[in-house]
Structures are given as C-alpha cells and as structure tokens.
Write a protein that holds these residues in place. Structure first.
Motif, PDB file in Angstrom:
ATOM      1  N   PRO A   1       0.830  -1.215   0.000  1.00  0.00           N
ATOM      2  CA  PRO A   1       0.000   0.000   0.000  1.00  0.00           C
ATOM      3  C   PRO A   1       0.855   1.251   0.000  1.00  0.00           C
ATOM      4  CG  PRO A   1       0.095  -0.954   2.201  1.00  0.00           C
ATOM      5  CD  PRO A   1       0.770  -1.939   1.285  1.00  0.00           C
ATOM      6  N   HIS A   2       0.347   2.290  -0.621  1.00  0.00           N
ATOM      7  CA  HIS A   2       1.022   3.576  -0.656  1.00  0.00           C
ATOM      8  C   HIS A   2       0.038   4.659  -0.277  1.00  0.00           C
ATOM      9  CE1 HIS A   2       4.856   2.375  -2.631  1.00  0.00           C
ATOM     10  NE2 HIS A   2       4.114   1.434  -3.178  1.00  0.00           N
ATOM     11  N   HIS A   3       0.495   5.617   0.518  1.00  0.00           N
ATOM     12  CA  HIS A   3      -0.353   6.741   0.837  1.00  0.00           C
ATOM     13  C   HIS A   3      -0.404   7.697  -0.339  1.00  0.00           C
ATOM     14  CE1 HIS A   3       0.676   5.749   5.212  1.00  0.00           C
ATOM     15  NE2 HIS A   3      -0.626   5.600   5.104  1.00  0.00           N
ATOM     16  N   ARG A   4      -1.582   8.244  -0.590  1.00  0.00           N
ATOM     17  CA  ARG A   4      -1.704   9.304  -1.591  1.00  0.00           C
ATOM     18  C   ARG A   4      -1.136  10.592  -1.005  1.00  0.00           C
ATOM     19  NH1 ARG A   4      -6.534   6.408  -1.753  1.00  0.00           N
ATOM     20  NH2 ARG A   4      -6.926   5.348  -3.740  1.00  0.00           N
ATOM     21  N   PRO A   5      -0.766  11.554  -1.863  1.00  0.00           N
ATOM     22  CA  PRO A   5      -0.181  12.804  -1.355  1.00  0.00           C
ATOM     23  C   PRO A   5      -1.040  13.500  -0.304  1.00  0.00           C
ATOM     24  CG  PRO A   5       0.158  12.651  -3.715  1.00  0.00           C
ATOM     25  CD  PRO A   5      -0.717  11.489  -3.336  1.00  0.00           C
ATOM     26  N   PHE A   6      -2.350  13.556  -0.516  1.00  0.00           N
ATOM     27  CA  PHE A   6      -3.200  14.213   0.479  1.00  0.00           C
ATOM     28  C   PHE A   6      -3.215  13.446   1.793  1.00  0.00           C
ATOM     29  CE2 PHE A   6      -7.324  14.634   2.625  1.00  0.00           C
ATOM     30  CZ  PHE A   6      -7.285  15.988   2.916  1.00  0.00           C
ATOM     31  N   GLU A   7      -3.200  12.118   1.711  1.00  0.00           N
ATOM     32  CA  GLU A   7      -3.172  11.303   2.926  1.00  0.00           C
ATOM     33  C   GLU A   7      -1.881  11.547   3.704  1.00  0.00           C
ATOM     34  OE1 GLU A   7      -5.847   7.497   1.377  1.00  0.00           O
ATOM     35  OE2 GLU A   7      -3.672   7.488   1.115  1.00  0.00           O
TER      36      GLU A   7
ATOM     37  N   LEU B   1      -0.082  14.325   3.576  1.00  0.00           N
ATOM     38  CA  LEU B   1      -0.105  15.690   4.079  1.00  0.00           C
ATOM     39  C   LEU B   1      -0.922  15.804   5.349  1.00  0.00           C
ATOM     40  CD1 LEU B   1       0.566  18.678   3.793  1.00  0.00           C
ATOM     41  CD2 LEU B   1      -1.440  18.919   2.316  1.00  0.00           C
ATOM     42  N   GLN B   2      -2.139  15.283   5.321  1.00  0.00           N
ATOM     43  CA  GLN B   2      -2.978  15.381   6.520  1.00  0.00           C
ATOM     44  C   GLN B   2      -2.409  14.559   7.662  1.00  0.00           C
ATOM     45  OE1 GLN B   2      -5.239  12.888   7.967  1.00  0.00           O
ATOM     46  NE2 GLN B   2      -4.237  11.342   6.687  1.00  0.00           N
ATOM     47  N   GLY B   3      -1.801  13.418   7.338  1.00  0.00           N
ATOM     48  CA  GLY B   3      -1.198  12.590   8.379  1.00  0.00           C
ATOM     49  C   GLY B   3      -0.035  13.291   9.053  1.00  0.00           C
ATOM     50  N   LEU B   4       0.816  13.938   8.262  1.00  0.00           N
ATOM     51  CA  LEU B   4       1.970  14.641   8.815  1.00  0.00           C
ATOM     52  C   LEU B   4       1.546  15.867   9.625  1.00  0.00           C
ATOM     53  CD1 LEU B   4       4.388  14.444   5.748  1.00  0.00           C
ATOM     54  CD2 LEU B   4       4.566  13.160   7.887  1.00  0.00           C
ATOM     55  N   VAL B   5       0.510  16.580   9.160  1.00  0.00           N
ATOM     56  CA  VAL B   5       0.032  17.757   9.894  1.00  0.00           C
ATOM     57  C   VAL B   5      -0.565  17.342  11.229  1.00  0.00           C
ATOM     58  CG1 VAL B   5      -1.676  19.623   9.910  1.00  0.00           C
ATOM     59  CG2 VAL B   5      -0.323  19.188   7.853  1.00  0.00           C
ATOM     60  N   LEU B   6      -1.429  16.332  11.219  1.00  0.00           N
ATOM     61  CA  LEU B   6      -2.059  15.879  12.461  1.00  0.00           C
ATOM     62  C   LEU B   6      -1.031  15.307  13.435  1.00  0.00           C
ATOM     63  CD1 LEU B   6      -5.311  14.168  11.111  1.00  0.00           C
ATOM     64  CD2 LEU B   6      -5.082  16.416  12.168  1.00  0.00           C
ATOM     65  N   ALA B   7      -0.081  14.524  12.930  1.00  0.00           N
ATOM     66  CA  ALA B   7       0.945  13.948  13.791  1.00  0.00           C
ATOM     67  C   ALA B   7       1.833  15.038  14.389  1.00  0.00           C
ATOM     68  CB  ALA B   7       1.790  12.949  13.001  1.00  0.00           C
ATOM     69  N   SER B   8       2.150  16.053  13.595  1.00  0.00           N
ATOM     70  CA  SER B   8       2.961  17.161  14.095  1.00  0.00           C
ATOM     71  C   SER B   8       2.212  17.930  15.173  1.00  0.00           C
ATOM     72  CB  SER B   8       3.344  18.103  12.944  1.00  0.00           C
ATOM     73  OG  SER B   8       4.146  17.433  11.985  1.00  0.00           O
TER      74      SER B   8
ATOM     75  N   HIS C   1       3.895   7.740   7.937  1.00  0.00           N
ATOM     76  CA  HIS C   1       3.821   8.529   6.709  1.00  0.00           C
ATOM     77  C   HIS C   1       5.220   8.893   6.225  1.00  0.00           C
ATOM     78  CE1 HIS C   1      -0.569   9.104   6.393  1.00  0.00           C
ATOM     79  NE2 HIS C   1      -0.542   9.008   7.712  1.00  0.00           N
ATOM     80  N   SER C   2       6.193   8.076   6.627  1.00  0.00           N
ATOM     81  CA  SER C   2       7.589   8.213   6.193  1.00  0.00           C
ATOM     82  C   SER C   2       8.192   9.545   6.574  1.00  0.00           C
ATOM     83  CB  SER C   2       7.697   7.999   4.668  1.00  0.00           C
ATOM     84  OG  SER C   2       7.270   6.716   4.313  1.00  0.00           O
ATOM     85  N   GLY C   3       7.860  10.031   7.760  1.00  0.00           N
ATOM     86  CA  GLY C   3       8.455  11.251   8.273  1.00  0.00           C
ATOM     87  C   GLY C   3       9.083  10.995   9.626  1.00  0.00           C
ATOM     88  N   SER C   4       9.581  12.049  10.242  1.00  0.00           N
ATOM     89  CA  SER C   4      10.177  11.927  11.570  1.00  0.00           C
ATOM     90  C   SER C   4      10.326  13.326  12.150  1.00  0.00           C
ATOM     91  CB  SER C   4      11.543  11.239  11.511  1.00  0.00           C
ATOM     92  OG  SER C   4      12.533  12.146  11.046  1.00  0.00           O
ATOM     93  N   LEU C   5      10.757  13.401  13.392  1.00  0.00           N
ATOM     94  CA  LEU C   5      11.082  14.687  13.997  1.00  0.00           C
ATOM     95  C   LEU C   5      12.582  14.921  14.017  1.00  0.00           C
ATOM     96  CD1 LEU C   5       8.555  15.209  16.923  1.00  0.00           C
ATOM     97  CD2 LEU C   5       8.601  16.231  14.645  1.00  0.00           C
ATOM     98  N   GLY C   6      13.264  14.303  13.079  1.00  0.00           N
ATOM     99  CA  GLY C   6      14.685  14.555  12.924  1.00  0.00           C
ATOM    100  C   GLY C   6      15.524  13.949  14.032  1.00  0.00           C
ATOM    101  N   GLY C   7      16.782  14.350  14.055  1.00  0.00           N
ATOM    102  CA  GLY C   7      17.680  13.964  15.127  1.00  0.00           C
ATOM    103  C   GLY C   7      17.777  12.478  15.371  1.00  0.00           C
TER     104      GLY C   7
END
Length: 204
Positions: free
Chosen positions: A9-15, A17-24, A132-138
């Motif tokens: 499965p792959h997330h769509r761009p909007f999925e 975006l909203q996932g990264l915003v909500l998680a942040s 969503h293949s992101g992180s808070l760095g570090g």
C-alpha cells in the motif's frame, strides 16, 4: 498457479499531508504540556529544551537549528522524500509549539500528568510521522535507520540516548523534574516500541 503478490500500500499525497500535519500537532501539543511543567524529553527536542531552560534560548528556533545536520543524514540514508517529510514535520512542530504558547496558556499542571500526557500525545504523533515516512529529525532518524538496517527497535535506541541526555539535564533542572521527565520519556518510547513495527504496517 501462484497468484502475483498484492502490491504494497502507498499513501496518496493528500493522505500523507494530513497525516503529517495531524501527527505534528500531536507532537507539538505534547511538547507544550512538557514545557508548562518545566520538564524535558529526549532527542533533539530534549536538547533544545535544556538549552532553552539553561540559556534562555527560544525552544522552537533551537529545535529547528539542531535538526539541520540530521536532514543530510536523512537524505543519504532514506532518500529525498523522507528528508523532505522530516524537514516539513520539524518545521510544523516548531511553528505549532510556538503558536500554542499564547493560544493554550497553562498556569499550572502536575508534572506527573504532564509527563504521561506528553508521552502519549508525542508517542502517537511520532507513530503517525513514522507511518507517513516522516520523523522529527535527530535521534529518531538514527533510530529508524538502525531499525531498518539492523533490526534494532527504534524505541530501544531512543531510550539509550535519552538516558545520556537526562544525565546532562541534572546540571540544569531539579532532580525531581528530571525524574518526572524520565517517566514521560518511558511512556513515549513504550508507545513507539510496542506499536511501531514495519512488519505490521508498511506504507510509503
């Protein structure tokens, strides 16, 4: 005849975006509660808090600046998409954490409640970023790389790093605050260790 395996499965761009915003937003809320109680955490966020408490620096700017060297590591280790998402997530958390100060003013919160609520909120936020293949760095970037390459659980890597950082925090914060902070870090890393498994959830 053997059927072809189903595509991953792959997330769509909007999925994404909203996932990264909500998680942040979840992570920023957890950090806001932590600051209200005068506590700290691990990772670059924890180091930024120590510098903010000890030197009076702005937390959000310090947090962003400390993460800059890790973006190059993210690009090299996991590619430009992960790097871009991590950069976006760190930027969002920095901006949201700063914006919450006048919007959600807390005169007092019990440090135990702040620690637990931080651990849950930031832990769920980090899970959302990871998925969503992101992180808070570090350190979280290093933890994900070690998990991908060597099977070392991301939560375990962060716990080891956090213990070293908490020892440094004793030079800035009262011992009681450091103890409560450790509770928050244990809750956060427990949430990650129990719920972040690439064999349970694979999406990019």
């Amino acid at each position: 005849m053997i059927a072809d395996p189903l595509p991953l499965p792959h997330h769509r761009p909007f999925e994404d975006l909203q996932g990264l915003v909500l998680a942040s937003a979840q992570a920023a809320l957890g950090l806001h509660l932590l600051r209200a109680a005068g506590l700290m955490t691990g990772g670059t966020a924890g180091l930024a808090l120590i510098l903010a408490y000890g030197l009076g620096w702005n937390f959000s700017l310090t947090f962003f600046a400390l993460n800059i060297p890790f973006f190059a590591l993210a690009w090299r280790a996991r590619g430009p998409v992960f790097c871009a998402k991590s950069l976006g997530s760190v930027t969002l958390v920095s901006v949201m954490a700063e914006a919450l100060k006048p919007l959600l003013h807390l005169d007092w919160i019990h440090p135990g409640a702040a620690a637990v609520l931080f651990g849950v909120s930031a832990g769920v936020g980090l899970l959302g970023l990871f998925r969503h293949s992101g992180s808070l760095g570090g350190v979280s970037i290093v933890a994900l790389i070690l998990q991908d390459r060597y099977g070392i659980r991301a939560g375990l890597t962060q716990i080891v790093h956090d213990l070293l950082l908490f020892a440094l925090a004793l030079a800035v914060l009262p011992a009681a605050n450091v103890a409560w902070s450790m509770l928050g870090a244990l809750v956060l890393n427990g949430v990650i260790a129990l719920n972040h498994r690439r064999d349970w959830y694979v999406a990019s």
